[in-house]
Design a protein around this motif. Sequence first.
Motif, mmCIF file in Angstrom:
data_model
loop_
_atom_site.group_PDB
_atom_site.id
_atom_site.type_symbol
_atom_site.label_atom_id
_atom_site.label_comp_id
_atom_site.label_asym_id
_atom_site.label_seq_id
_atom_site.Cartn_x
_atom_site.Cartn_y
_atom_site.Cartn_z
ATOM 1 N N GLY A 417 0.852 -1.186 0.000
ATOM 2 C CA GLY A 417 0.000 0.000 0.000
ATOM 3 C C GLY A 417 0.880 1.225 0.000
ATOM 4 O O GLY A 417 2.112 1.124 -0.081
ATOM 5 N N ASP A 418 0.282 2.399 0.104
ATOM 6 C CA ASP A 418 1.061 3.635 0.085
ATOM 7 C C ASP A 418 2.101 3.627 1.202
ATOM 8 O O ASP A 418 1.767 3.549 2.388
ATOM 9 C CB ASP A 418 0.139 4.838 0.260
ATOM 10 N N GLY A 419 3.362 3.682 0.801
ATOM 11 C CA GLY A 419 4.433 3.803 1.777
ATOM 12 C C GLY A 419 4.843 2.528 2.469
ATOM 13 O O GLY A 419 5.692 2.554 3.358
ATOM 14 N N VAL A 420 4.278 1.392 2.078
ATOM 15 C CA VAL A 420 4.658 0.109 2.688
ATOM 16 C C VAL A 420 5.134 -0.817 1.574
ATOM 17 O O VAL A 420 4.329 -1.488 0.916
ATOM 18 C CB VAL A 420 3.497 -0.533 3.462
ATOM 19 N N GLY A 421 6.433 -0.812 1.342
ATOM 20 C CA GLY A 421 7.018 -1.625 0.288
ATOM 21 C C GLY A 421 8.269 -2.324 0.752
ATOM 22 O O GLY A 421 8.679 -2.236 1.912
ATOM 23 N N PHE A 422 8.902 -3.016 -0.168
ATOM 24 C CA PHE A 422 10.048 -3.867 0.151
ATOM 25 C C PHE A 422 11.350 -3.399 -0.490
ATOM 26 O O PHE A 422 12.395 -3.998 -0.261
ATOM 27 C CB PHE A 422 9.758 -5.302 -0.300
ATOM 28 N N GLY A 423 11.291 -2.341 -1.312
ATOM 29 C CA GLY A 423 12.486 -1.984 -2.056
ATOM 30 C C GLY A 423 12.685 -2.956 -3.205
ATOM 31 O O GLY A 423 11.727 -3.558 -3.700
ATOM 32 N N GLU A 424 13.932 -3.130 -3.632
ATOM 33 C CA GLU A 424 14.223 -3.972 -4.788
ATOM 34 C C GLU A 424 14.911 -5.268 -4.395
ATOM 35 O O GLU A 424 15.646 -5.328 -3.408
ATOM 36 C CB GLU A 424 15.127 -3.219 -5.776
ATOM 37 N N CYS A 425 14.664 -6.293 -5.193
ATOM 38 C CA CYS A 425 15.371 -7.569 -5.116
ATOM 39 C C CYS A 425 15.921 -7.824 -6.504
ATOM 40 O O CYS A 425 15.186 -8.231 -7.412
ATOM 41 C CB CYS A 425 14.400 -8.658 -4.689
ATOM 42 N N THR A 426 17.218 -7.535 -6.690
ATOM 43 C CA THR A 426 17.810 -7.463 -8.032
ATOM 44 C C THR A 426 19.004 -8.392 -8.184
ATOM 45 O O THR A 426 19.802 -8.571 -7.253
ATOM 46 C CB THR A 426 18.260 -6.010 -8.324
ATOM 47 N N GLY A 427 19.127 -8.966 -9.370
ATOM 48 C CA GLY A 427 20.298 -9.773 -9.695
ATOM 49 C C GLY A 427 20.598 -9.681 -11.178
ATOM 50 O O GLY A 427 19.697 -9.674 -12.004
ATOM 51 N N LYS A 428 21.889 -9.604 -11.514
ATOM 52 C CA LYS A 428 22.349 -9.586 -12.905
ATOM 53 C C LYS A 428 23.097 -10.856 -13.208
ATOM 54 O O LYS A 428 23.892 -11.337 -12.395
ATOM 55 C CB LYS A 428 23.255 -8.374 -13.159
ATOM 56 N N ILE A 429 22.829 -11.431 -14.388
ATOM 57 C CA ILE A 429 23.419 -12.714 -14.780
ATOM 58 C C ILE A 429 24.803 -12.512 -15.404
ATOM 59 O O ILE A 429 24.975 -11.683 -16.304
ATOM 60 C CB ILE A 429 22.513 -13.457 -15.784
ATOM 61 N N TYR A 430 25.762 -13.285 -14.905
ATOM 62 C CA TYR A 430 27.127 -13.242 -15.438
ATOM 63 C C TYR A 430 27.518 -14.619 -15.953
ATOM 64 O O TYR A 430 27.000 -15.648 -15.519
ATOM 65 C CB TYR A 430 28.112 -12.794 -14.360
ATOM 66 N N MET A 431 28.453 -14.619 -16.899
ATOM 67 C CA MET A 431 28.892 -15.851 -17.553
ATOM 68 C C MET A 431 29.457 -16.859 -16.556
ATOM 69 O O MET A 431 30.163 -16.502 -15.621
ATOM 70 C CB MET A 431 29.954 -15.519 -18.598
ATOM 71 N N SER A 432 29.151 -18.113 -16.785
ATOM 72 C CA SER A 432 29.700 -19.180 -15.955
ATOM 73 C C SER A 432 31.198 -19.278 -16.142
ATOM 74 O O SER A 432 31.718 -19.059 -17.241
ATOM 75 C CB SER A 432 29.047 -20.526 -16.341
ATOM 76 N N SER A 433 31.910 -19.618 -15.063
ATOM 77 C CA SER A 433 33.363 -19.793 -15.157
ATOM 78 C C SER A 433 33.708 -21.018 -15.993
ATOM 79 O O SER A 433 34.843 -21.227 -16.388
ATOM 80 C CB SER A 433 33.953 -19.941 -13.747
ATOM 81 N N SER A 434 32.694 -21.859 -16.257
ATOM 82 C CA SER A 434 32.914 -23.072 -17.061
ATOM 83 C C SER A 434 32.826 -22.801 -18.546
ATOM 84 O O SER A 434 33.071 -23.684 -19.361
ATOM 85 C CB SER A 434 31.883 -24.147 -16.683
ATOM 86 N N ASN A 435 32.406 -21.546 -18.927
ATOM 87 C CA ASN A 435 32.283 -21.224 -20.356
ATOM 88 C C ASN A 435 33.654 -21.135 -21.021
ATOM 89 O O ASN A 435 34.617 -20.758 -20.385
ATOM 90 C CB ASN A 435 31.575 -19.881 -20.528
#
Length: 435
Positions: A417-435
């Motif tokens: 509701g107004d003023g009651v939130g959680f902020g962000e939950c963010t992740g960026k995908i990076y290449m596997s070290s096995s590539n």
Amino acid sequence: MTPPKSWLSIPEQSDFSLANIPFGIIETKYSSRDKRAGIPIGNHVLDLKVFSEGNGFSKLSSLATEQRSVFSQPTLNEFAALGQPTHNLVREYLQEVFSESTSYPEILKENEALKKEALLPKHETKNHLPMQIGDYTDFYAGVNHAFNAGSLFRDPANALNPNYTHLPVGYHGRASSVVISGTPVIRPSGQILLDQQNSPTTPTFAPCRALDIELEMGCFLCKSTALGTSLRINKDAETAIFGYVLMNDWSARDIQRWEYVPLGPLNGKNFATTISPWVVLPSALEPFRAKKLENKTQLLSYLKEYREDTVYDITLSVDLTIPDEDGGGDTTTITRVSSSNLLWSFPQMIAHHSAGGCAMNVGDLLGSGTISGKEAGELGSLLEMSEGGKKEIRLAGMNMRKYLLDGDTVTFRGAAGDGVGFGECTGKIYMSSSN
């Protein structure tokens, strides 16, 4: 519902009004490598260690002097262990301290020295995991997702296994892989079937090619139990909840598909689980209670709840950002759904989890499972949106996806509701070290 007014300027669209007051663990420019408790308020963060040491809690007589040391700890576990009544007293006190008509103007409003040291611009702080997580269990309480996923691999008439409506299905996850929002997500490698048609039993070890998201809510516990005891559904299961976070239980669908029979997921689910940094208390969400989805099965007594409104109506959204050559990106909101789309509540999950005598501990993390609605724009995983990788998902900038590619960024948001939130939950995908 309009949030109470504060003497501190709080943007209208902020998740962190006086109606919220969630708790987290921060590091400030004055306290490098020294973690402590804090709360977000508008575009600021209150350093609770500095606030406490500056006699900020002097008017809260119910919080003993020796208890105030919990705000100097590198996790919220000791604060959580004080129990819900104390959490609520602290939250209500901080609401009063920041209120426009505060009864204690001398605490912070008129105390320029303490304000300068304790009340910092958010960009001058850094978040860390809020709890020391001993155990992490992920449930499967989103019945729409369970039905959609089951229908991809079985006849829709048998999409749900026979036990699904009798108990909250779950599995033990990997606590060491739970990370705070903004932590890079490395594409996992594992055994996958490159040619399911011609070589259905010959796996190859390779980077995941079907990297997915799972839109979930997470719940932290504030109560410990002894081995052999349990938390009861209408007595102490709900009071065992410290608070809630957003959670992305990243999934490697191709690795998971090959390994999960007969014992369930392992490497397909243990490489990363991202959570939002601020723990929102149940008292902040109380006005947003909602009914669970109807369960027509006659439940056993240890799972029967006295009240029906034991979930919350929180609007959850998922943004997918595709990188471009200029370092920017095109962002598409691919999902918007209510968190009330659950067949099982967190108190039911807790009661079932502990029913056999499993010891529960302060800081344990429980996940809801993927939350999906029934409409196309309400799906909580790419598995559902792409129908198991069979069709492309159209995105902004003429982009297309079935699953995530390296460089993609996923952001969850949630607001009750107004003023009651959680902020962000963010992740960026990076290449596997096995590539």
